[in-house]
Design a protein around this motif. Structure first.
Motif, short mmCIF file in Angstrom:
data_model
loop_
_atom_site.label_atom_id
_atom_site.label_comp_id
_atom_site.label_asym_id
_atom_site.label_seq_id
_atom_site.Cartn_x
_atom_site.Cartn_y
_atom_site.Cartn_z
N ALA A 166 58.74 29.42 -41.46
CA ALA A 166 58.97 28.18 -42.19
C ALA A 166 57.70 27.70 -42.88
O ALA A 166 57.72 27.20 -44.00
N GLN A 167 56.57 27.87 -42.20
CA GLN A 167 55.30 27.43 -42.77
C GLN A 167 54.72 28.45 -43.73
O GLN A 167 53.74 28.18 -44.40
N THR A 345 61.62 26.04 -46.02
CA THR A 345 61.80 25.36 -44.74
C THR A 345 63.27 25.36 -44.33
O THR A 345 63.60 25.70 -43.18
N TRP A 349 64.68 27.44 -41.01
CA TRP A 349 65.30 26.75 -39.88
C TRP A 349 66.80 27.03 -39.82
O TRP A 349 67.36 27.28 -38.75
#
Ligand code: TRP
Length: 442
Positions: A166-167, A345, A349
Motif C-alpha cells: 500500500a505504501q 492504497t 487494502w
C-alpha cells in the motif's frame, strides 16, 4: 519499440539481481521444494526439476524480463504494447494478464498461511510459545489442527504484506533482502557443515541426486514442471514487472540466469540439509507440507548454539517469504491500479483483504491448501507460461526479442528456437500426459 515514459530504475545491476532473487527465493525453496522432492521420491524428480529449470524456466525468465524491459509496464500493458502488430496479440495479452491476477491472488492466499506457520516457529524459537514436549512433529500437528492459531499468524503476515504494498515501499524490503538473503545462504551452509559432521549427509545426497527413473510418475513430472515456475516466480508476470524497472537491455540474459541459479542453489541446499536430518533420525522423506517445520526445529534443539540458529533461520525464512508475498500482491495491485485506475492504497487494502479472506478459509480447512497449491502450481502457472512463451517466441519483433543478447547472435538464435518450440512443447507434453491424453514411456 515501446519504451514509454522514463520509469524508475534499479540502482545498480547487483541491486536488480538481488531484488529479483529476493522475490524468487521464498517458501518455494525452503518449504516446498524439499517436501515435494520427498513425496515424489527424490533423485529422478530432482533431475527432472533441474531439466525444467534449464529448458523451460531460464528461457522464460529471459522472456518475461525482456517483455517487461521493452514494454515498460505491468504484464498486461507490456504484452499489449509489444504485440500490437499481431492479430491475436491483444487477446492473448488479456489471457496472460488475467491469469496473472488470478495466480497472484490464489497463490498468496495459501502462501501467507504457510508463512504464518514460520512465524509460529519463530515465536517458539524466541521462547514466546512453548514447543510441545513430544517435539516438533507434535507442535506442527497442533498448529495445523488449530485453525485460530494458523489464522492469527496468517493475518499478521497479510497485514505486513499489505502495508508494504500500500505504501509502495517494497524497494526498501528488497534492499534489506540483499543483505538478508546471503545470511540465509550462510545459515544453510553452517547447517550443511553440521549435518556433514553429525551424519545423514551421505544418505541425503544419495536420495536427492541418485535418480531412479522408475520413480518418476506423470504426476511427479507435472509437479516438477509446476514447481520450476513457482520457485522462479514465472508464468504470472512477476518477472515482467521486475523487468519493467530494468535499465539496460544488455544484461537481461545474464541477470536472469544468475537469479535462476541462485534460486536453485538455495533449494538444493535446503533439501540437502533437511533430508540429512530426516535420514539421521531414521524418518521417512515423504512427511508432506510439515517437513521443514518438523525436521529443522529438532535439529536446532540438538545442535550447539541451536537456539540462536533457530531464531535466525525462522526470521530469515519469514523475510524471504515476505519479499515473495510482496511481489505476488504487487502483481495484483498493479493490475488494478493500471487497468481499473484504482488508487494504490485502495487496491492494496481491498485486494489484500479479499486474499486474506481466502487465506482464512485455508487456515481452517487444510485440504484447501493442497487444492489451491495444485491448481496454481500445476495448471495456472504452466498455462500462463505457455501463453507468455508463445507471445515471446512468435509475436515480439526480432529487435525486442533479441535486445538482451547484446549481439550474441548464436545465443539469440538458440533461445528463439527454444522459446518457440522446446518450451511450449515441453509444457504441453507434461500437461497432456498428466491429463491422460498421452502416454510417455512406462
Ligand atoms: N517464487 C516464490 C517462492 O519460491 C513465490 C512467488 C513469488 C511466486 N512471486 C511469485 C510464484 C510469482 C509464482 C509467481 O517462494
Amino acid at each position: 519499440m515501446a519504451n514509454g515514459a522514463p520509469r524508475a530504475q534499479w540502482g545498480s545491476r547487483l541491486g536488480f539481481v538481488l531484488a529479483a532473487a529476493g522475490g524468487a527465493v521464498g517458501l518455494g525453496n525452503i518449504w516446498k521444494f524439499p517436501y515435494i522432492a520427498g513425496e515424489y521420491g527424490g533423485g529422478a524428480f530432482v533431475l527432472f526439476y533441474l531439466f525444467c529449470i534449464a529448458v523451460v524456466g531460464m528461457p522464460l525468465m529471459y522472456a518475461e524480463l525482456i517483455i517487461g524491459r521493452r514494454g515498460g509496464k505491468d504484464p498486461l500493458g507490456s504484452l499489449r504494447a509489444l504485440t500490437k502488430s499481431s492479430p491475436a496479440g491483444p487477446a492473448l495479452s488479456w489471457v496472460a494478464g488475467l491469469m496473472s491476477v488470478a495466480g497472484g491472488f490464489l497463490i498468496l492466499s495459501f502462501y501467507s498461511v504457510v508463512a504464518g506457520w514460520a512465524i509460529h516457529f519463530l515465536m517458539i524459537s524466541l521462547g514466546a510459545i512453548e514447543m510441545a514436549p513430544e517435539g516438533a512433529e507434535a507442535t506442527f500437528g497442533a498448529l495445523v489442527g488449530n485453525g485460530w492459531m494458523s489464522a492469527l499468524w496468517h493475518s499478521v503476515f497479510m497485514l505486513i504484506t499489505i502495508v508494504v504494498v500500500a505504501q509502495g515501499i517494497q524497494k526498501g524490503i528488497e534492499r534489506a533482502c540483499s543483505i538478508l538473503m546471503p545470511s540465509l545462504i550462510g545459515i544453510l551452509l553452517i547447517l550443511l557443515v553440521y549435518v556433514g559432521v553429525t551424519g545423514g549427509l551421505g544418505d541425503s545426497l544419495a536420495f536427492l541426486f541418485r535418480p531412479n527413473f522408475a520413480d518418476l510418475t506423470p504426476g511427479g513430472m507435472l509437479e516438477a514442471l509446476g514447481h520450476a515456475f513457482f520457485t522462479l516466480s514465472l508464468g504470472m508476470g512477476a518477472m515482467i514487472t521486475y523487468g519493467s524497472y530494468l535499465g539496460k537491455d544488455s544484461h537481461v540474459l545474464r541477470d536472469g540466469v544468475a537469479v535462476a541459479i541462485l534460486d536453485t542453489v538455495i533449494a538444493l541446499l535446503a533439501g540437502t540439509v533437511i533430508f540429512a536430518v530426516v535420514f539421521a533420525a531414521g524418518k521417512e522423506p515423504g512427511a508432506g507440507p510439515g517437513l521443514v517445520f518438523v525436521t529443522l526445529p529438532d535439529l536446532f534443539q540438538s545442535m550447539p548454539g541451536g537456539g540462536f540458529f533457530a531464531v535466525a533461520f525462522f526470521f530469515l525464512l519469514i523475510f524471504a517469504a515476505w519479499s515473495s508475498a510482496i511481489s505476488l500482491l504487487e502483481v495484483v495491485v498493479t493490475f488494478f491500479v493500471d487497468e481499473a485506475k484504482m488508487s494504490r492504497t485502495a487496491a492494496a487494502w481491498g485486494l489484500g483483504l479479499v486474499t486474506w479472506g481466502l487465506g482464512m478459509a485455508v487456515a481452517f480447512h487444510g485440504p484447501l491448501l493442497d487444492f489451491l497449491d495444485n491448481l496454481t502450481t500445476r495448471y495456472l502457472l504452466p498455462g500462463g507460461g505457455l501463453v507468455i512463451a508463445l507471445i515471446a517466441g512468435w509475436m515480439l519483433s526480432k529487435q525486442d526479442r533479441e535486445a538482451g543478447f547484446a549481439g550474441a547472435n548464436v545465443l539469440a538464435a538458440g533461445w528463439t528456437f527454444i522459446i518457440r518450440f522446446l518450451t511450449p512443447v515441453a509444457v504441453a507434453l507434461v500437461l497432456l500426459q498428466k491429463m491422460g491424453l498421452l502416454q510417455l514411456g512406462g
